[in-house]
Design an enzyme around this catalytic site. Structure first.
Site, PDB file in Angstrom:
ATOM      1  N   GLY A  42       0.846  -1.186   0.000  1.00  0.00           N
ATOM      2  CA  GLY A  42       0.000   0.000   0.000  1.00  0.00           C
ATOM      3  C   GLY A  42       0.878   1.231   0.000  1.00  0.00           C
ATOM      4  N   THR A  43       0.342   2.342  -0.459  1.00  0.00           N
ATOM      5  CA  THR A  43       1.207   3.506  -0.640  1.00  0.00           C
ATOM      6  C   THR A  43       0.832   4.688   0.253  1.00  0.00           C
ATOM      7  OG1 THR A  43      -0.094   3.957  -2.606  1.00  0.00           O
ATOM      8  CG2 THR A  43       2.001   2.877  -2.924  1.00  0.00           C
ATOM      9  N   THR A  44       0.169   5.708  -0.276  1.00  0.00           N
ATOM     10  CA  THR A  44       0.129   6.979   0.438  1.00  0.00           C
ATOM     11  C   THR A  44      -1.089   7.132   1.358  1.00  0.00           C
ATOM     12  OG1 THR A  44       1.250   7.955  -1.454  1.00  0.00           O
ATOM     13  CG2 THR A  44       0.267   9.469   0.129  1.00  0.00           C
TER      14      THR A  44
END
Length: 266
Positions: A42-44
């Site tokens: 997962g990122t931001t």
């Protein structure tokens, strides 16, 4: 004998149910580390305070190496009526930790008859991240943001963490993940104390939009598929989801403004 902590109960009575315990044994230590690095990530995610509480948000993309592994991943989870966690890092480990924290808080409340303080909840999460260090050393890093409304202090609070479980409180806002630096740039530029809820939601969405402009791991608004970031508002009356219609409206206005600015520059 364990206390009112469900996590401590698992450590004491069923350590094999904890993922970090499984990967500690010698049989699994030979697992190809490159394979672990390529699990979905997962990122931001971000959080910011506004005049009535705190807003927490995250985009919906998960990546696997250079590929998009999922477009509708949930990265923001409700912990209880007054707190939420936003996750970035190895998706499987992140989601498992978020759900374990939910059970931990519910278990504590049922046994003790009271809810943990906001700082107590943040400390519980810190313990879990610290226990995840063996997985982090193998590439399965979990870096969450914890946000909640402190009923005692009557204000929103934001906590960030490092991989060792170190806990640090932020006074105004924070963003992490692969696009965290870009999101923080937008937050730094436009954040002001005492913002209204509408302004805060708009700033959270614009920060994720700007992160998606610069970071391949972060998704922008997907107007074709109708996929938008997850946004939750936490205030004195509890935690609320921001509906997709509101988010879509904000993004359409934002994109329209950017198109007008681009035309003027030509």
């Amino acid at each position: 004998m364990w206390n009112s902590s469900f996590y401590d109960y698992l450590v004491s009575e069923h350590p094999g149910l904890l993922p970090q315990k499984e990967l500690n044994n010698s049989e699994v230590s030979s697992v190809n580390r490159e394979m672990l690095k390529n699990v979905p990530h997962g990122t931001t995610v971000l959080a910011l305070k506004y005049k009535d509480g705190v807003i927490i948000a995250g985009d919906r993309r998960a990546t696997e190496g250079y590929q998009i592994s999922a477009r509708r991943v949930e990265k923001v989870y409700r912990c209880d009526d007054y707190s939420a966690i936003a996750i970035s890092g190895a998706a499987g480990a992140c989601i498992e930790m978020a759900k374990l924290l939910q059970v931990e808080l519910e278990h504590y409340e049922k046994l003790e008859g009271v809810t943990l303080t906001t700082e107590g909840k943040a400390n519980k999460l810190s313990q879990m991240i610290k226990a995840n260090l063996p997985l982090a050393m193998q590439g399965l890093i979990v870096i969450p943001i914890f946000a909640g409304y402190d009923l005692n202090k009557q204000e929103g609070r934001i906590y960030k963490y490092d991989v060792t479980g170190g806990r640090y409180e932020e006074t105004d806002y924070y963003a992490t993940g692969s696009g965290g630096k870009d999101a923080r740039s937008t937050l730094k530029k436009f954040f002001s104390p005492g913002m209204t809820e509408d302004k805060g939601i708009q700033l959270a969405l614009e920060s994720l939009y700007d992160a998606a402009e610069e970071d391949v791991g972060t998704a922008g608004p997907d107007l074709v598929r109708g996929i938008y970031p997850t946004v939750k508002v936490i205030k004195k009356t509890g935690i609320e989801d921001v509906d997709s219609v509101t988010i879509e409206t904000v993004y359409k206005r934002l994109i329209g403004d950017k198109q007008k600015s681009a035309k003027k520059e030509r």
